[in-house]
Every structure is written in C-alpha cells, then in structure tokens.
Write a protein that holds these residues in place. Structure first.
Motif, short mmCIF file in Angstrom:
data_model
loop_
_atom_site.label_atom_id
_atom_site.label_comp_id
_atom_site.label_asym_id
_atom_site.label_seq_id
_atom_site.Cartn_x
_atom_site.Cartn_y
_atom_site.Cartn_z
N GLY A 57 0.81 -1.20 0.00
CA GLY A 57 0.00 0.00 0.00
C GLY A 57 0.85 1.25 0.00
O GLY A 57 2.00 1.26 0.43
N ASP A 58 0.25 2.31 -0.50
CA ASP A 58 0.94 3.59 -0.57
C ASP A 58 1.23 4.11 0.83
O ASP A 58 0.38 4.08 1.71
CB ASP A 58 0.08 4.60 -1.33
CG ASP A 58 0.66 5.99 -1.29
OD1 ASP A 58 1.74 6.20 -1.82
OD2 ASP A 58 0.01 6.86 -0.66
N GLY A 59 2.47 4.58 1.03
CA GLY A 59 2.85 5.15 2.31
C GLY A 59 3.19 4.14 3.38
O GLY A 59 3.41 4.51 4.53
N GLU A 60 3.28 2.85 3.03
CA GLU A 60 3.62 1.81 4.01
C GLU A 60 5.09 1.44 3.83
O GLU A 60 5.47 0.91 2.78
CB GLU A 60 2.73 0.58 3.83
CG GLU A 60 1.27 0.84 4.07
CD GLU A 60 0.97 1.21 5.51
OE1 GLU A 60 1.78 0.84 6.40
OE2 GLU A 60 -0.05 1.86 5.77
N PRO A 61 5.94 1.68 4.84
CA PRO A 61 7.38 1.47 4.66
C PRO A 61 7.84 0.10 5.13
O PRO A 61 7.21 -0.56 5.96
CB PRO A 61 8.00 2.57 5.53
CG PRO A 61 7.03 2.68 6.68
CD PRO A 61 5.65 2.40 6.10
N ILE A 62 8.99 -0.31 4.59
CA ILE A 62 9.76 -1.45 5.09
C ILE A 62 10.98 -0.85 5.78
O ILE A 62 11.80 -0.21 5.14
CB ILE A 62 10.19 -2.39 3.96
CG1 ILE A 62 8.98 -2.81 3.12
CG2 ILE A 62 10.90 -3.61 4.52
CD1 ILE A 62 7.92 -3.55 3.89
N ALA A 63 11.09 -1.03 7.08
CA ALA A 63 12.11 -0.35 7.88
C ALA A 63 13.31 -1.25 8.10
O ALA A 63 13.18 -2.47 8.25
CB ALA A 63 11.54 0.10 9.22
N SER A 64 14.47 -0.64 8.14
CA SER A 64 15.69 -1.36 8.47
C SER A 64 15.87 -1.38 9.99
O SER A 64 15.06 -0.81 10.74
CB SER A 64 16.89 -0.67 7.82
OG SER A 64 17.15 0.57 8.46
N GLU A 65 16.92 -2.04 10.43
CA GLU A 65 17.28 -1.95 11.83
C GLU A 65 17.89 -0.58 12.13
O GLU A 65 18.35 0.12 11.23
CB GLU A 65 18.30 -3.05 12.19
CG GLU A 65 17.76 -4.46 12.10
CD GLU A 65 16.77 -4.79 13.19
OE1 GLU A 65 16.70 -4.00 14.16
OE2 GLU A 65 16.07 -5.81 13.07
N ARG A 66 17.90 -0.20 13.39
CA ARG A 66 18.51 1.06 13.76
C ARG A 66 20.02 0.97 13.62
O ARG A 66 20.62 -0.07 13.88
CB ARG A 66 18.16 1.42 15.22
CG ARG A 66 16.68 1.60 15.48
CD ARG A 66 16.45 2.08 16.88
NE ARG A 66 15.05 2.31 17.15
CZ ARG A 66 14.60 3.05 18.16
NH1 ARG A 66 15.46 3.60 19.00
NH2 ARG A 66 13.31 3.23 18.35
N PHE A 67 20.63 2.06 13.21
CA PHE A 67 22.08 2.13 13.17
C PHE A 67 22.51 3.52 13.62
O PHE A 67 21.74 4.49 13.52
CB PHE A 67 22.62 1.81 11.77
CG PHE A 67 22.07 2.68 10.68
CD1 PHE A 67 22.76 3.80 10.24
CD2 PHE A 67 20.86 2.38 10.08
CE1 PHE A 67 22.27 4.60 9.23
CE2 PHE A 67 20.35 3.18 9.06
CZ PHE A 67 21.06 4.29 8.64
N SER A 68 23.70 3.62 14.14
CA SER A 68 24.18 4.85 14.77
C SER A 68 25.36 5.41 13.99
O SER A 68 26.27 4.68 13.63
CB SER A 68 24.59 4.58 16.23
OG SER A 68 25.11 5.75 16.83
N VAL A 69 25.30 6.71 13.75
CA VAL A 69 26.40 7.45 13.13
C VAL A 69 26.51 8.78 13.85
O VAL A 69 25.52 9.53 13.93
CB VAL A 69 26.16 7.68 11.62
CG1 VAL A 69 27.31 8.49 11.02
CG2 VAL A 69 26.02 6.36 10.89
N GLY A 70 27.68 9.09 14.38
CA GLY A 70 27.91 10.37 15.03
C GLY A 70 27.06 10.59 16.27
O GLY A 70 26.73 11.74 16.59
N GLY A 71 26.70 9.54 16.96
CA GLY A 71 25.87 9.68 18.15
C GLY A 71 24.40 9.86 17.86
O GLY A 71 23.62 10.16 18.77
N HIS A 72 23.97 9.67 16.61
CA HIS A 72 22.56 9.77 16.22
C HIS A 72 22.09 8.41 15.73
O HIS A 72 22.84 7.66 15.10
CB HIS A 72 22.36 10.82 15.12
CG HIS A 72 22.86 12.18 15.48
ND1 HIS A 72 22.09 13.11 16.14
CD2 HIS A 72 24.06 12.78 15.27
CE1 HIS A 72 22.79 14.22 16.32
NE2 HIS A 72 23.99 14.04 15.80
#
Length: 544
Positions: A57-72
């Motif tokens: 469906g439109d606007g439905e995302p497939i998300a990755s795992e969280r990852f950190s760069v520069g403390g974000h």
C-alpha cells in the motif's frame, strides 16, 4: 514492517576533527581555529521476499534496523508502493490551472500548459447582460436621461480599440473541470527515505538555528546491482561535487510534527526498472539498498559545543581482549609454581596451592587448616577418588569450569557420576549442578538405577526426581539391570519411593480419564451427593 534478514554493515570513519583552543601571549595576541569535517557512516539493508511486500500500500514502509552514526540513531524507510505527499493526496487541480492554496495540485502533470490566451476586443455599447450583477443590464439611475449613444465606429476602427486578455482553458481542460477530482490509482515509483529517530548523550554535529536544533549531512542512496557489473543506481549529494547544493538539514525535534526529520526521494526508482531482471537490481526476490551518510561536524570557536578535544566523542578503536583469569589460573595449577600442598592420588602426587583451595571449598579449608599432618606438612592422601576425577575437580576449583575435553557433550555418563560424588564430598555446589544437568540429559534404562542411587546419596534432589519418573515408566526393563540390584542393597528405601511415584502417576492418569469422560457425557452425580430429604420433597402424597 521490517523485512528479514536485515544484513547490517555499519561502518564509521571518524574524521579528523580537531580544535585548537585560544593561545594567549603576553603581548595581547591570540589565535583560534574552527575545523569542520565529516563523519562517514554506511549501512546496508537487504530485503528478502520483495514479491511478498509488493502491494502493501501507498505510504507503508519497510524499515531497516537502527544504526548509529555520530551519536545519532537512523533508520532506512523503503516504500515499495511509493509515498505520496499530503498535498497531492487531496484536491487535484486540472492541468494548467493554479493549484489550491497550500498544494502543488498536480501542476506538473502531462497534458498541462498555461491555457489558451485569446485577445478579444472590448465590445461597444452597454455591458452585456451576463455580468456580475446577477444577469441584469446596468443602465442610468431613474430620473436621469440616458446620454445619446455615439455613432458605431467602422469595422476598420474596431481593431484600434483597447483589448482585454481573457484566459480560456483548452477544451480538454474544461472537460476535466466537469469531472470530480480523484486519486491516482497506482504509483509507478518506489520511495526511499532515511529518518533521524534518536540520539545518544553526546551527539555530534548538532547546530542551533532559527529552525531549532538540526544536523547537516550529505546523504546518498544506492540500489545495488547484484550482478556485479557495477550498474548501481545512486541518488544523493556528495561533498566533493562543486555544483551540489550543500548538506541537507534534518531536525532533531522528533516530537514536533512540523519538523523535517527525514530526507529522501519519493521517486527513487521506477518499479518497472526495479523489477526488470536485466537491470540486476533484483536477484532471487531480493534487493540490496546501501546508504552512505557524511555527517558535518564542527569544532572550535565560542559557539561550538565541544570546547576541548577531550570532549569530542570519538568511536572506540581499542579492542578489549576476553577475560583470561581462568586460563591464567589453569596455567598456575599445571606449572605447580609456589605450590605448598601435595595430594597423593593413586600413588601419584598432584601439586596445588593452599590459599586457592581454602578460598573455594569449606572441606579443603577445614582439612588444610587442621592441626594435623595434612595441615602442618601439606601432604594429603585422597582415597576413593580416581586420579582423572580429582584432576578435573582441581581444575574446576581453580577456574570455575571443567576442562575443554569434559565440557558439554564431552562429559560422559560415567565421568559425570564420579564427579557428582566428588563435588558433593568437597562441597562444590556449582560442579554438582553441572553434573546433575548432564546426567539428566543422559538418563538411560541401563544407568538410571545407578544414577538414582548416587542422587540419593549425594543430595541431588532434581536428578533424583527425574530418575524416579523415568524408572516408573520403564520399571520392567529397569528391574533387569545390574544397577537395580545395587540400588536395592545400597538404598532400599528407594523401592518405596519408586512405588509411590508409580501410584501417583496412575492416579493422575485415572483422574484425567475421568475428567475427559465427564466432559463428554456431562456431569456425573456421585452417590454421596444424593440427599434423601430432597427426594422426599419431590414425591407428592397420594390422594385418598
């Protein structure tokens, strides 16, 4: 919705970000330095089973795992069916006409244009009836005489009159105006975004602006060509390109719905291009997305949050080795260096250290501190314990683990039985529990009676329960083993406990069968529940 597996390859390269504090001298001169560079991070997200997420469906995302760069903390959001903006999902204005306020209204759709501009002369005489006053012709007020009309000019002169530009849309636009606006049924593009979702205690690159706290970064999104021909599809900005617009600002105010905390492309790749096997972007129903970020970080200066280089949050590059205390203690036992205790086991001496043994076992503490030969001379005779068993016990006393050749499934039943007896004798409860667990995993018909006897004699209650239940289910076979006769002679009380276990198991099976029958035929009234008084009240007296 997160696809699996998510292959994370998070690479952080700490840029050379240095700050030089002010240097004051006696003549009043000073200097300072501000350094701006980037921290590079890379994340690779693999989506397996694209055909299953297609059509979500439109606007439905497939998300990755969280990852950190520069403390974000960041996350990739891939939209297989695209992501429309909120303005285009509302009223869609016809092509060529101004969009409603606040939206882009499809002004870039095909078939548009500016409309046809027709230059028409102002017609002479009174204003036509279909004007803005409700369709009535506008004349002079009552009581006033209408001025005489001027003579009609010649046709040649009509072309000299001033003209009025009236914009009339094309005919196909007029037809679209008569039709109600409707949404686009499908989206031909897949979208890809990166979102800022969190930060650590010391995030880098945060800048306080009029728009709030933001970070600036260069983002690049790559759809990997899995054929290895290098035909990757990449979109984004690079710091080394002169004609680029610069870094992208992303807001750190995640709680503000109006804040822009993501960046990406609504038309990242056309779905027909993505799904075409000749392009190499999809292999075995799998796509690979690689994301690269160059986070802009500044240091130095009065407005910088990092005053000194010591405050810079640098990634750890020091590899910490695993603990080695157990290995070192095993080496000390094997070398016998500075040993002050000698154990004589099966006509062979084993050297050890008194202070380690007394700290680990209360039995060794009492034995080696007693005012006897063992405590005075340090010579101890160990009886009823085999040499390999006592060596393993000493190794465990030093390292709190068994030797590698006896760990896990390498520990056979016979060795576990001997170690169980030795562990209970020298009061090493952890070693006793290890032997219990291993014997529970290896209980068999031929050895269960012997193991049950050892469990009874060495305070292994959980092992005893497991052996009793196993022997009760296989009693006829267990009674034919040699260990059963040894159990009767050594621990005769176990016969009664074994019979009790069998009786309890039979009662449980009978009760379960009864409950199942009651559930099938309805509740059963027990004779003890019968009340004669209730029966008498239900019987009517005979009429004379």
């Amino acid at each position: 919705m997160a696809a699996q597996p998510d292959v994370v390859r998070d690479r952080h390269i700490q840029a050379q970000v240095q700050a030089q504090p002010q240097a004051h001298s006696g003549d009043g001169k000073s200097s300072s330095r501000t350094v701006t560079d980037t921290i590079i991070g890379e994340h690779e997200h693999t989506i397996v089973g694209y055909s299953l997420v297609k059509g979500i469906g439109d606007g439905e995302p497939i998300a990755s795992e969280r990852f950190s760069v520069g403390g974000h903390e960041w996350v990739l959001l891939f939209y297989p069916d695209g992501k429309k903006s909120s303005s285009t999902e509302g009223h869609l204005a016809p092509p060529g006409l101004p969009a409603p306020a606040g939206g882009n209204g499809g002004a870039n759709q095909q078939g548009g244009g500016q409309g046809q501009v027709l230059h028409l002369p102002i017609p002479p005489g009174p204003i036509p009836a279909n004007n803005a006053n409700g369709g009535r012709a506008q004349g002079p007020p009552q009581g006033q005489q209408q001025p005489p009309q001027q003579q009609q000019p010649q046709p040649q002169q009509q072309q000299q009159q001033p003209v009025q530009n009236l914009v009339y849309p094309p005919q196909h636009v007029q037809q679209q105006q008569m039709q109600p606006a409707r949404r686009e049924a499908t989206n031909d593009y897949s979208a890809l975004f990166v979102a800022l979702i969190g930060e650590s205690d010391a995030p880098q690159g945060v800048v306080n602006t009029s728009d709030g706290r933001v970070v600036r970064a260069f983002h690049r999104f790559t759809l990997v060509d899995q054929t290895g021909q290098g035909r990757d599809l990449t979109k984004g900005r690079r710091r080394d390109q002169v004609n680029e617009q610069g870094a992208v600002k992303i807001s750190c105010a995640r709680q503000d719905p109006n804040a822009r905390n993501c960046h990406g492309y609504r038309k990242f790749v056309k779905r027909s291009v993505l799904e075409n096997p000749q392009n190499g972007f999809m292999a075995n129903d799998t796509i690979v997305i690689r994301y690269t970020i160059e986070l802009v970080v500044s240091s130095g200066g009065a407005l910088s949050g990092h005053k000194t280089p010591a405050n810079l949050a640098k990634p750890s590059v020091i590899q910490v080795p695993p603990p080695s205390l157990g290995h070192d203690m095993a080496q000390l036992l094997e070398s016998g260096q500075a040993a002050d205790v000698r154990f004589k086991v099966e006509e062979e001496e084993l050297a050890a250290h008194k202070f380690i043994l007394t700290a680990r076992s209360p039995v060794f503490r009492a034995l080696l501190n007693a005012p006897m030969r063992e405590g005075q001379e340090g010579d101890v005779d160990i009886k009823d314990v085999r040499k390999p068993v006592f060596q393993a016990l000493l190794y465990f006393t030093y390292t709190d683990q068994l030797p590698e050749e006896l760990e896990g499934s390498n520990l056979d039943c016979a060795m576990a039985q001997h170690l169980l007896v030795a562990a209970d004798r020298f009061q090493l409860p952890r070693l006793r529990r290890i032997c219990e667990r291993r014997l529970c995993e290896t209980v068999e018909v031929d050895t269960v009676a012997t193991t049950l006897t050892l469990a009874e004699q060495n305070h292994a209650e959980e092992l005893k329960r497991v052996c009793l239940e196993f022997a009760s289910r296989n009693l006829s076979t267990v009674m034919c083993s040699e260990g059963y006769h040894h159990m009767i002679s050594s621990c005769p009380q176990l016969q009664a406990e074994l019979l009790h276990t069998i009786a309890v198991a039979n009662n449980d099976r009978t009760q379960h069968r009864t409950d199942r029958e009651r559930g099938r035929h309805g509740p059963h009234v027990h004779p003890r529940d019968h009340n004669p008084e209730d029966e008498a009240r239900r019987v009517r007296p005979r009429r004379e």
